[in-house]
Design a protein around this motif. Sequence first.
Motif, mmCIF file in Angstrom:
data_model
loop_
_atom_site.group_PDB
_atom_site.id
_atom_site.type_symbol
_atom_site.label_atom_id
_atom_site.label_comp_id
_atom_site.label_asym_id
_atom_site.label_seq_id
_atom_site.Cartn_x
_atom_site.Cartn_y
_atom_site.Cartn_z
ATOM 1 N N ASN A 181 0.902 -1.582 0.079
ATOM 2 C CA ASN A 181 0.361 0.083 0.245
ATOM 3 C C ASN A 181 0.987 0.938 -0.014
ATOM 4 O O ASN A 181 0.525 2.300 -0.778
ATOM 5 C CB ASN A 181 -0.789 -0.033 0.946
ATOM 6 C CG ASN A 181 -1.982 -1.554 1.412
ATOM 7 O OD1 ASN A 181 -1.578 -2.337 1.799
ATOM 8 N ND2 ASN A 181 -3.469 -1.101 0.680
ATOM 9 N N HIS A 182 2.165 1.653 0.413
ATOM 10 C CA HIS A 182 3.255 2.126 1.040
ATOM 11 C C HIS A 182 2.126 3.568 1.085
ATOM 12 O O HIS A 182 2.611 4.745 0.656
ATOM 13 C CB HIS A 182 3.746 2.762 -0.065
ATOM 14 C CG HIS A 182 4.434 1.698 -0.219
ATOM 15 N ND1 HIS A 182 5.622 1.929 -0.339
ATOM 16 C CD2 HIS A 182 4.609 -0.049 -1.394
ATOM 17 C CE1 HIS A 182 6.820 0.236 -0.833
ATOM 18 N NE2 HIS A 182 5.634 0.280 -1.479
ATOM 19 N N LEU A 183 1.696 3.307 2.632
ATOM 20 C CA LEU A 183 0.545 4.515 2.208
ATOM 21 C C LEU A 183 1.406 5.523 2.691
ATOM 22 O O LEU A 183 2.333 5.629 4.310
ATOM 23 C CB LEU A 183 -0.721 4.367 3.507
ATOM 24 C CG LEU A 183 -1.784 3.523 3.230
ATOM 25 C CD1 LEU A 183 -2.066 3.006 4.602
ATOM 26 C CD2 LEU A 183 -2.344 3.532 2.581
ATOM 27 N N GLY A 184 1.514 6.829 3.217
ATOM 28 C CA GLY A 184 1.679 8.066 3.552
ATOM 29 C C GLY A 184 2.446 8.386 1.845
ATOM 30 O O GLY A 184 3.476 9.183 1.945
ATOM 31 N N LEU A 240 -4.049 9.692 1.503
ATOM 32 C CA LEU A 240 -5.006 9.036 2.029
ATOM 33 C C LEU A 240 -6.634 8.818 0.666
ATOM 34 O O LEU A 240 -7.079 8.103 1.602
ATOM 35 C CB LEU A 240 -5.535 11.022 1.815
ATOM 36 C CG LEU A 240 -7.402 11.147 3.189
ATOM 37 C CD1 LEU A 240 -6.954 10.837 3.620
ATOM 38 C CD2 LEU A 240 -7.369 11.884 3.502
ATOM 39 N N PRO A 241 -6.400 9.024 -0.542
ATOM 40 C CA PRO A 241 -7.582 8.729 -1.104
ATOM 41 C C PRO A 241 -6.786 6.867 -1.257
ATOM 42 O O PRO A 241 -8.811 6.073 -0.768
ATOM 43 C CB PRO A 241 -7.499 9.022 -2.603
ATOM 44 C CG PRO A 241 -7.015 10.576 -2.462
ATOM 45 C CD PRO A 241 -6.141 10.407 -1.255
ATOM 46 N N GLY A 275 -0.834 9.576 11.537
ATOM 47 C CA GLY A 275 -1.496 9.372 10.431
ATOM 48 C C GLY A 275 -1.818 7.425 10.569
ATOM 49 O O GLY A 275 -1.343 6.812 11.640
ATOM 50 N N PHE A 276 -2.638 7.717 9.387
ATOM 51 C CA PHE A 276 -2.881 6.355 9.302
ATOM 52 C C PHE A 276 -3.836 5.618 9.977
ATOM 53 O O PHE A 276 -3.889 4.386 10.500
ATOM 54 C CB PHE A 276 -1.833 4.828 9.267
ATOM 55 C CG PHE A 276 -0.868 5.528 8.275
ATOM 56 C CD1 PHE A 276 -0.531 6.097 7.388
ATOM 57 C CD2 PHE A 276 0.475 5.940 9.038
ATOM 58 C CE1 PHE A 276 0.999 6.078 6.207
ATOM 59 C CE2 PHE A 276 1.752 5.984 8.703
ATOM 60 C CZ PHE A 276 1.385 6.172 7.227
ATOM 61 N N THR A 277 -4.860 6.610 11.097
ATOM 62 C CA THR A 277 -5.564 6.068 11.867
ATOM 63 C C THR A 277 -6.547 5.223 11.473
ATOM 64 O O THR A 277 -7.251 4.627 12.197
ATOM 65 C CB THR A 277 -6.048 7.851 12.735
ATOM 66 O OG1 THR A 277 -5.018 8.053 12.819
ATOM 67 C CG2 THR A 277 -7.178 7.584 13.759
#
Length: 255
Positions: free
Chosen positions: A15-18, A26-27, A66-68
Amino acid sequence: MNIPKGKKIYFASDNHLGAPNKKASLPREKKFVAWLDEIKKDAAAIFLMGDLFDFWFEYKTVVPKGFTRTLGKLAEISDSGIPIYYFVGNHDLWMNGYFEEELNIPVYHKPKEFTFNDTSFFIGHGDGLGPGDKGYKRMKKVFTNRFCKWLFRWLHPDLGVKLAQYLSVENKLISGEEDAKFLGEDNEWLIQYCKRKQSEKHRDFYIFGHRHLPLEIALENNSKYINLGDWINYYTYGVFDGTTMELKTYSHQFK
């Protein structure tokens, strides 16, 4: 593990969130959380195959901000009794108890074998496996060294996280990634790795991430290597219903 009738095993990776920044990420995070919300209805188990975050480092009392939405949904699913298994990738090597303690999610640092309804699976993230990639393999030894991690922990989180995020994006040796183009079976290190493992012991499926390419490659003796792709360009995931293993695409749109 026996899969009850009507239940399924789900797999997702990369996913590589951030990345590349919070606004752009975010989307994708909302889309992933929506997927988790849908699959919890019939999931017997969920396997997250690494690089959920573009960077993750656990200080003794601090985790990245983040990532809540993602962490909250994982907590909800885990609390409901659906097992979740996490395999660290090359961007989140530095997990050290937070997922186990806060989310009741076991974390694995090496590939592991599972059996579902008499079907055997060999599962892992995929970084540093197979021939080649010697530069990254040397770098990984540095990253996983206890003394090096201890030194990094002395950096203030604001500095340490910022530095690591920059290197994660800019330095391909550190990230361990190549351009996401199929190189042919003879040049795909994970395929070579799976072929070698298959020559030692039969498994029905080899499930990996890391390459950011959705792939299904037939191996000897009716075995198959599957790469899960990613949640940046493809939004692909794997699902096993007790008999059939498939790659699918999640199409829900978020802005």
